[in-house]
Scaffold this motif. Sequence first.
Motif, PDB file in Angstrom:
ATOM      1  N   TYR A  87       0.833  -1.213   0.000  1.00  9.08           N
ATOM      2  CA  TYR A  87       0.000   0.000   0.000  1.00  9.08           C
ATOM      3  C   TYR A  87       0.867   1.261   0.000  1.00  9.08           C
ATOM      4  O   TYR A  87       0.565   2.234  -0.699  1.00  9.08           O
ATOM      5  N   GLU A  88       1.918   1.240   0.800  1.00  9.91           N
ATOM      6  CA  GLU A  88       2.812   2.404   0.866  1.00  9.91           C
ATOM      7  C   GLU A  88       3.444   2.676  -0.499  1.00  9.91           C
ATOM      8  O   GLU A  88       3.499   3.822  -0.965  1.00  9.91           O
ATOM      9  N   THR A  89       3.926   1.613  -1.142  1.00 12.69           N
ATOM     10  CA  THR A  89       4.567   1.772  -2.443  1.00 12.69           C
ATOM     11  C   THR A  89       3.574   2.256  -3.489  1.00 12.69           C
ATOM     12  O   THR A  89       3.871   3.148  -4.290  1.00 12.69           O
ATOM     13  N   MET A  90       2.387   1.686  -3.470  1.00 13.29           N
ATOM     14  CA  MET A  90       1.340   2.116  -4.405  1.00 13.29           C
ATOM     15  C   MET A  90       1.026   3.595  -4.190  1.00 13.29           C
ATOM     16  O   MET A  90       0.884   4.360  -5.152  1.00 13.29           O
ATOM     17  N   GLY A  91       0.950   4.013  -2.936  1.00 13.45           N
ATOM     18  CA  GLY A  91       0.678   5.418  -2.641  1.00 13.45           C
ATOM     19  C   GLY A  91       1.772   6.330  -3.164  1.00 13.45           C
ATOM     20  O   GLY A  91       1.498   7.395  -3.749  1.00 13.45           O
ATOM     21  N   THR A  92       3.022   5.930  -2.984  1.00 14.07           N
ATOM     22  CA  THR A  92       4.142   6.745  -3.445  1.00 14.07           C
ATOM     23  C   THR A  92       4.120   6.889  -4.964  1.00 14.07           C
ATOM     24  O   THR A  92       4.363   7.981  -5.501  1.00 14.07           O
ATOM     25  N   ILE A  93       3.817   5.803  -5.659  1.00 12.41           N
ATOM     26  CA  ILE A  93       3.750   5.858  -7.121  1.00 12.41           C
ATOM     27  C   ILE A  93       2.595   6.757  -7.563  1.00 12.41           C
ATOM     28  O   ILE A  93       2.738   7.562  -8.499  1.00 12.41           O
ATOM     29  N   GLU A  94       1.457   6.653  -6.892  1.00 12.57           N
ATOM     30  CA  GLU A  94       0.309   7.479  -7.273  1.00 12.57           C
ATOM     31  C   GLU A  94       0.614   8.963  -7.046  1.00 12.57           C
ATOM     32  O   GLU A  94       0.135   9.822  -7.802  1.00 12.57           O
ATOM     33  N   VAL A  95       1.385   9.290  -6.011  1.00 12.21           N
ATOM     34  CA  VAL A  95       1.802  10.682  -5.818  1.00 12.21           C
ATOM     35  C   VAL A  95       2.592  11.142  -7.035  1.00 12.21           C
ATOM     36  O   VAL A  95       2.358  12.227  -7.593  1.00 12.21           O
ATOM     37  N   GLN A  96       3.528  10.315  -7.462  1.00  8.91           N
ATOM     38  CA  GLN A  96       4.370  10.707  -8.579  1.00  8.91           C
ATOM     39  C   GLN A  96       3.611  10.732  -9.901  1.00  8.91           C
ATOM     40  O   GLN A  96       4.030  11.391 -10.848  1.00  8.91           O
ATOM     41  N   ARG A  97       2.484  10.035  -9.948  1.00 11.00           N
ATOM     42  CA  ARG A  97       1.623  10.103 -11.142  1.00 11.00           C
ATOM     43  C   ARG A  97       0.669  11.297 -11.073  1.00 11.00           C
ATOM     44  O   ARG A  97      -0.024  11.598 -12.034  1.00 11.00           O
ATOM     45  N   GLY A  98       0.617  11.957  -9.917  1.00  9.40           N
ATOM     46  CA  GLY A  98      -0.290  13.080  -9.752  1.00  9.40           C
ATOM     47  C   GLY A  98      -1.664  12.694  -9.263  1.00  9.40           C
ATOM     48  O   GLY A  98      -2.554  13.545  -9.162  1.00  9.40           O
ATOM     49  N   ASN A  99      -1.863  11.401  -8.932  1.00  7.52           N
ATOM     50  CA  ASN A  99      -3.166  10.938  -8.431  1.00  7.52           C
ATOM     51  C   ASN A  99      -3.176  11.038  -6.899  1.00  7.52           C
ATOM     52  O   ASN A  99      -3.067  10.038  -6.189  1.00  7.52           O
ATOM     53  N   LEU A 100      -3.300  12.259  -6.411  1.00  8.03           N
ATOM     54  CA  LEU A 100      -3.081  12.502  -4.986  1.00  8.03           C
ATOM     55  C   LEU A 100      -4.163  11.901  -4.105  1.00  8.03           C
ATOM     56  O   LEU A 100      -3.878  11.393  -3.016  1.00  8.03           O
ATOM     57  N   GLU A 101      -5.404  11.941  -4.538  1.00 11.07           N
ATOM     58  CA  GLU A 101      -6.479  11.373  -3.706  1.00 11.07           C
ATOM     59  C   GLU A 101      -6.304   9.861  -3.550  1.00 11.07           C
ATOM     60  O   GLU A 101      -6.478   9.317  -2.457  1.00 11.07           O
ATOM     61  N   LYS A 102      -5.951   9.192  -4.638  1.00 16.90           N
ATOM     62  CA  LYS A 102      -5.730   7.752  -4.558  1.00 16.90           C
ATOM     63  C   LYS A 102      -4.511   7.453  -3.686  1.00 16.90           C
ATOM     64  O   LYS A 102      -4.508   6.486  -2.916  1.00 16.90           O
ATOM     65  N   ALA A 103      -3.491   8.303  -3.788  1.00 15.46           N
ATOM     66  CA  ALA A 103      -2.298   8.117  -2.962  1.00 15.46           C
ATOM     67  C   ALA A 103      -2.648   8.204  -1.482  1.00 15.46           C
ATOM     68  O   ALA A 103      -2.212   7.369  -0.674  1.00 15.46           O
ATOM     69  N   ILE A 104      -3.428   9.196  -1.118  1.00 17.59           N
ATOM     70  CA  ILE A 104      -3.815   9.366   0.282  1.00 17.59           C
ATOM     71  C   ILE A 104      -4.595   8.151   0.769  1.00 17.59           C
ATOM     72  O   ILE A 104      -4.401   7.680   1.901  1.00 17.59           O
ATOM     73  N   ASP A 105      -5.468   7.612  -0.076  1.00 15.06           N
ATOM     74  CA  ASP A 105      -6.227   6.404   0.284  1.00 15.06           C
ATOM     75  C   ASP A 105      -5.282   5.230   0.548  1.00 15.06           C
ATOM     76  O   ASP A 105      -5.450   4.493   1.526  1.00 15.06           O
ATOM     77  N   MET A 106      -4.268   5.070  -0.299  1.00 16.46           N
ATOM     78  CA  MET A 106      -3.299   3.984  -0.114  1.00 16.46           C
ATOM     79  C   MET A 106      -2.506   4.168   1.177  1.00 16.46           C
ATOM     80  O   MET A 106      -2.271   3.214   1.931  1.00 16.46           O
ATOM     81  N   PHE A 107      -2.078   5.392   1.445  1.00 19.79           N
ATOM     82  CA  PHE A 107      -1.312   5.645   2.671  1.00 19.79           C
ATOM     83  C   PHE A 107      -2.160   5.372   3.911  1.00 19.79           C
ATOM     84  O   PHE A 107      -1.666   4.832   4.909  1.00 19.79           O
ATOM     85  N   ASN A 108      -3.434   5.737   3.860  1.00 20.87           N
ATOM     86  CA  ASN A 108      -4.303   5.481   5.007  1.00 20.87           C
ATOM     87  C   ASN A 108      -4.480   3.988   5.258  1.00 20.87           C
ATOM     88  O   ASN A 108      -4.546   3.541   6.413  1.00 20.87           O
ATOM     89  N   LYS A 109      -4.528   3.201   4.191  1.00 17.12           N
ATOM     90  CA  LYS A 109      -4.609   1.748   4.362  1.00 17.12           C
ATOM     91  C   LYS A 109      -3.334   1.212   5.000  1.00 17.12           C
ATOM     92  O   LYS A 109      -3.379   0.330   5.865  1.00 17.12           O
ATOM     93  N   ALA A 110      -2.204   1.748   4.576  1.00 19.03           N
ATOM     94  CA  ALA A 110      -0.936   1.324   5.182  1.00 19.03           C
ATOM     95  C   ALA A 110      -0.865   1.734   6.649  1.00 19.03           C
ATOM     96  O   ALA A 110      -0.359   0.981   7.497  1.00 19.03           O
TER      97      ALA A 110
END
Length: 580
Positions: A520-543
């Motif tokens: 989840y953490e890695t997915m969130g970091t990648i989504e940040v770098q893709r500009g998908n910030l809302e999805k990134a925050i969701d992934m970080f919260n799961k982690a």
Amino acid sequence: MMAASKPVESQSGSGFPRWQLALLVGTPIVLGVGAVYLWKRNKTKDTPGKSNGERTTPEGSANPVQGQGGATNSPSLPSILPLDRAQGAKNKGNKYFKAGKYEQAIQCYTEAIGLCPRDNQTDLSTFYQNRAAAYEQQMKWTEVVQDCTQAVVINPRYIKALFRRAKALERLDNKKECLEDVTAVCILEAFQNQQSMLLADKVLKLLGKEKAKDQYKNRDPLMPSPQFIKSYFGSFTDDIISQPLQKGEKKDEDKDNEGEVAEVTESSGYLKAKQYMEEENYDKIISECTKEVESGGKYTAEALLLRATFYLLIGNATGAQPDLDRVINMEDANVKLRANALIKRGSMYMQQQQPMMSTQDFNMAAEIDTRNADVYHHRGQLKILLDQVEEAVRDFDECILLRPDSALAQAQKGFALYRQAYTGNSQSQVQTAMDGFEDIIRRFPKCAEGYALYAQALTDQQQFGKADQMYNKCIDLEPDNATTYVHKGLLQLQWKQDLDLGLDLISKAIEIDNKCDFAYETMGTIEVQRGNLEKAIDMFNKAINLAKSEMEMAHLYSLCDAAYAQTEVARKYGLKPPTL
């Protein structure tokens, strides 16, 4: 126990924690003990003209991004005189400022603000920013924020005003808005100024620690996945409580049949807990151990250690420590139980960032049980985390001397030697270490850890195709190890820039183990770098919900806060960092 979860970065490295920088910048991110990068760009460096010096002086003109904030046009004749008078007052204020006469400087800047025509936006923003600089010298933080805000309202991309406001907000303990301002500064400066990067790092850490301190103690305990638990116990060879249930444990007269799994009939909470462990019915283990301890049964020491171990696994260090302390202080208990308790308490201290206490426990374990291979194996891992690589190699050597068939120790020694060569910039030693990995996987072809660590070293050396082969070997040996899929996914990003394949592999990791916080953490970091910030925050919260320690939770909150700050900066100023 490096195979069970994501490895931890060393504690004494210089510069910025890469996990935080990657969030803000899209720069390389290290996601393991070996350097596993998304790819290399936007490296932090000191650039002439963008120095690390404090920005304390007033300025003759604004320093906005060109074309922003309404540059001054040739004024009409009626406005020349007021603007000239305003510039004169500002110049006089600058002289007072340089002389350290800040009150007089403030009066001059105030005069300049009053005289400046409202359509001379760039000059007006400069005057507010200069007055803020004088207030800053007087440590009047509220006034600094007010004047910088006026400057930023006029010119939303005014770097000096944003950074000065960020520093003042930090002094006022307004970390959230401070982080937003310094994030905007980092983006505007293309992440080339160390001073603003350091402030971002500092605020992220403080925010993460504050949130984790409150949240972690109130969290619901969560049992890790069976694969994680088995990997954890697999990292011990001299651990009595992780051995299969023996008939010898049931009754003294049955010891001739050791090696056969017993069917528990006596009313021992500890033996029932061991049976539940074999059945992977982990949720019942703590309660059965508690029954053994409360009844004062003959397996009290073992029950205390097993209960403490599962407290640690569910992230309850507060519950674990008294049990570990009791076992360690039981001088009549089996020395292997006491040594194991010391190893686990030492590892707990390391998670809590108390390396001195951790080292003391490992050293005590080595003193009381000199031939316990686990002591040297786990102390070697501690030394790697502390960047004491030579000492780590010595500990792994001692472990191997006691247990020549310890594939894990062999693999981790190989990785320690590689790190030593890599950080020492010795290409010949790097090649020797790589040859050593070849020998390790030849001698221990069923050790997934050997392939995994070799793959990380190969990725460092940009031998991506061979690294991919090593990860495939890992998956063949341990198809349920979610972490391997995450590393293989990251490799696809660096090697082929294949986002879809990389994300598919990380999604596969989550499918295999929906409690894999690393995925989840890695997915969130990648989504940040893709500009998908809302999805990134969701992934970080799961982690965050899966964090196994307060320190890990703080790290994850920092990632989440950085992503949220970017959403606010994008909303307020239309600023976004480069995306993948």
